[in-house]
Design a protein around this motif. Structure first.
Motif, PDB file in Angstrom:
ATOM      1  N   ARG A  70       1.003  -1.313  -0.015  1.00 58.84           N
ATOM      2  CA  ARG A  70       0.012  -0.128  -0.030  1.00 58.84           C
ATOM      3  C   ARG A  70       0.874   1.254  -0.056  1.00 58.84           C
ATOM      4  O   ARG A  70       1.888   1.285   0.735  1.00 58.84           O
ATOM      5  CB  ARG A  70      -0.982  -0.073   1.064  1.00 58.84           C
ATOM      6  N   PRO A  88      -3.496   5.652   2.629  1.00 54.85           N
ATOM      7  CA  PRO A  88      -3.943   4.304   3.316  1.00 54.85           C
ATOM      8  C   PRO A  88      -4.965   3.912   2.320  1.00 54.85           C
ATOM      9  O   PRO A  88      -5.926   4.406   2.056  1.00 54.85           O
ATOM     10  CB  PRO A  88      -4.302   4.959   4.633  1.00 54.85           C
ATOM     11  N   GLY A  89      -4.873   2.490   2.372  1.00 50.41           N
ATOM     12  CA  GLY A  89      -5.774   1.704   1.694  1.00 50.41           C
ATOM     13  C   GLY A  89      -5.426   1.503   0.214  1.00 50.41           C
ATOM     14  O   GLY A  89      -6.165   0.690  -0.339  1.00 50.41           O
ATOM     15  N   TYR A 132     -13.713   9.123  12.720  1.00 51.93           N
ATOM     16  CA  TYR A 132     -14.090   7.767  12.702  1.00 51.93           C
ATOM     17  C   TYR A 132     -15.986   7.588  12.781  1.00 51.93           C
ATOM     18  O   TYR A 132     -16.359   8.604  13.080  1.00 51.93           O
ATOM     19  CB  TYR A 132     -13.593   6.763  13.521  1.00 51.93           C
ATOM     20  N   HIS A 188     -11.272  -1.521  -0.080  1.00 51.48           N
ATOM     21  CA  HIS A 188     -10.515  -1.277   1.048  1.00 51.48           C
ATOM     22  C   HIS A 188     -11.157  -0.752   2.247  1.00 51.48           C
ATOM     23  O   HIS A 188     -11.542   0.242   2.201  1.00 51.48           O
ATOM     24  CB  HIS A 188      -9.367  -0.560   0.500  1.00 51.48           C
ATOM     25  N   HIS A 196     -10.371   0.683   6.085  1.00 52.47           N
ATOM     26  CA  HIS A 196      -9.729   1.065   7.185  1.00 52.47           C
ATOM     27  C   HIS A 196     -10.416   1.005   8.550  1.00 52.47           C
ATOM     28  O   HIS A 196     -11.460   1.743   8.609  1.00 52.47           O
ATOM     29  CB  HIS A 196      -9.252   2.528   7.207  1.00 52.47           C
ATOM     30  N   LYS A 236     -10.854  -0.084  13.163  1.00 53.39           N
ATOM     31  CA  LYS A 236     -10.042  -0.333  14.345  1.00 53.39           C
ATOM     32  C   LYS A 236     -10.995  -1.087  15.315  1.00 53.39           C
ATOM     33  O   LYS A 236     -12.202  -0.510  15.348  1.00 53.39           O
ATOM     34  CB  LYS A 236      -9.572   1.066  14.824  1.00 53.39           C
ATOM     35  N   ASP A 269      -2.482   1.554  12.437  1.00 49.37           N
ATOM     36  CA  ASP A 269      -3.760   1.318  11.558  1.00 49.37           C
ATOM     37  C   ASP A 269      -3.853   0.024  10.976  1.00 49.37           C
ATOM     38  O   ASP A 269      -2.963  -0.621  10.844  1.00 49.37           O
ATOM     39  CB  ASP A 269      -3.507   2.382  10.216  1.00 49.37           C
ATOM     40  N   THR A 270      -5.099  -0.515  10.959  1.00 44.24           N
ATOM     41  CA  THR A 270      -5.252  -1.740  10.609  1.00 44.24           C
ATOM     42  C   THR A 270      -6.256  -1.785   9.325  1.00 44.24           C
ATOM     43  O   THR A 270      -7.224  -1.043   9.149  1.00 44.24           O
ATOM     44  CB  THR A 270      -5.957  -2.611  11.536  1.00 44.24           C
ATOM     45  N   PHE A 271      -6.064  -2.677   8.077  1.00 44.23           N
ATOM     46  CA  PHE A 271      -6.831  -2.778   6.865  1.00 44.23           C
ATOM     47  C   PHE A 271      -7.168  -3.908   6.542  1.00 44.23           C
ATOM     48  O   PHE A 271      -6.363  -5.143   6.811  1.00 44.23           O
ATOM     49  CB  PHE A 271      -5.844  -1.882   5.751  1.00 44.23           C
ATOM     50  N   SER A 296     -12.556   4.204   7.127  1.00 46.33           N
ATOM     51  CA  SER A 296     -12.750   4.526   5.739  1.00 46.33           C
ATOM     52  C   SER A 296     -13.119   3.303   4.972  1.00 46.33           C
ATOM     53  O   SER A 296     -12.810   2.163   5.409  1.00 46.33           O
ATOM     54  CB  SER A 296     -11.431   5.197   4.929  1.00 46.33           C
TER      55      SER A 296
END
Length: 356
Positions: A15, A20-21, A87, A115, A117, A119, A212-214, A270
């Motif tokens: 990425r 991000p994403g 968020y 994609h 994003h 949490k 961050d987690t995706f 997102s």
């Protein structure tokens, strides 16, 4: 499939750190050029992050519009969902909460990649938190229910990001990501963590991460792929890869979450939908994709389906005891054949002696 795996190892699965994403353009200007010359149409199937691929009408991107209100353009939310400037919180870290967010527009893309994003975090210690997030591509939307805050017996696709093992006998390591395709006839069994209807899954340690987690979901030409980026390395990691999946167009994207006696914060930062530029045959183009029934072409029953709660037996993977029984039956069969063969041979010998 092998070629695509080679591409991912060379960096096409990365990425872009600044966006991000979105996937990275590759390891360098020379290598992608060689890959394009050698593999051309294969590389074109990988989302390159260009703005023309992003479908904003199906995407949830900051800055959000409608902060502080009960609605926002293109998206509806219900239940415990709250919208902040940073968020979308589907549930707070409180018991017995359900929330969801759903896109207004039905999606008519045949090939797409989403994609997400997200949490998941909270004060609960190990195995004292729950329940998780569900990502949806379904016919119906905004219908609350028992499956991570949304309805059971749905039509379409669900990806479950489950954080709590309800089945105490399970050998799975949680958090766990799994996939389910439903035509409305199947029910998700929470007591078994959806084991009876799971198509595939993987362990994914996404809870209470400091970065961050995706998660990425790709659907193209009947192939469904789920990838994660949970290690703060800006690289996708394969989680699920299934072929033979049939999904119609005209369904809705959404996300939901639920808590019970245990709880967590479930946040969506997102959701970005990209159109994949894929050529279809004339026969495929002539199909009315809105009339397709969600299904999966499987030679066997879904993964790990061993004992159906209805009493029916379903074939599953060869576990240790199954291999033992199979070998035992084979050995007994060989012994029986040997004994029968010996008896027949002895009788023939006796019969031959009588003629001499």
């Amino acid at each position: 499939m092998a070629v695509e795996g080679w591409i991912w190892r060379w960096g096409w699965g990365r990425r872009c750190p600044g966006r991000p994403g979105l996937p990275d353009p590759g390891p360098g200007p020379t290598t992608p050029l060689l890959l394009l010359l050698l593999l051309g149409p294969v590389v074109a199937d990988i989302t390159d992050g260009n703005s023309e691929h992003l479908k904003r009408e199906h995407s949830l991107i900051k800055p959000y519009q409608g902060v502080g209100s009960s609605s926002m353009p293109l998206w509806d939310f219900q239940g415990s969902t709250i919208l902040t400037s940073q968020y979308v919180r589907l549930t707070p870290d409180e018991r017995s909460k359900e929330g969801s967010i759903w896109n207004h527009q039905p999606c008519f893309l045949k090939d797409w990649e989403m994609h997400v994003h997200f949490k998941v975090h909270g004060a609960g210690k190990k195995n004292l938190h729950g329940d998780g997030i569900a990502l949806w591509y379904t016919r119906d939307r905004l219908v609350p229910g028992p499956v991570f805050g949304s309805k059971d017996n749905f039509h379409g696709l669900a990806i479950f990001l489950d954080t709590y093992p309800n089945d105490e006998t399970t050998e799975r390591v949680f958090p766990y990501v799994s996939v389910m395709v439903n035509n409305g006839s199947l029910s998700y069994d929470h007591s078994k963590d959806g084991r009876w209807t799971e198509l595939a899954g993987c362990t994914a340690d996404f809870r209470n991460r400091d970065h961050d987690t995706f998660l990425a979901v790709r659907y193209s030409r009947g192939r469904l792929t789920v990838m994660t980026d949970l290690e703060d390395k800006n690289e996708w990691k394969n989680c699920i890869d299934i072929t033979g999946v049939r999904l119609p167009t005209g369904y809705y994207f959404g996300a939901s979450a639920g808590t019970g006696d245990l709880s967590d914060n479930h946040d969506i930062i997102s959701m970005k939908l990209f159109q994949l530029m894929v050529e279809h045959t004339p026969d495929e183009e002539n199909i009315d994709w809105t009339k397709i029934e969600p299904s999966v072409n499987f030679l066997k029953s879904p993964k790990d389906n061993v004992d159906d709660p209805t009493g029916n037996f379903r074939s599953g993977p060869l576990t240790g005891w199954r291999v033992f029984l199979l070998l035992l039956c084979a050995l007994l069969g060989i012994i029986v054949c040997a004994v029968v063969g010996a008896v027949v041979f002895q009788k023939r010998q006796e019969r031959n002696k009588r003629f001499y």
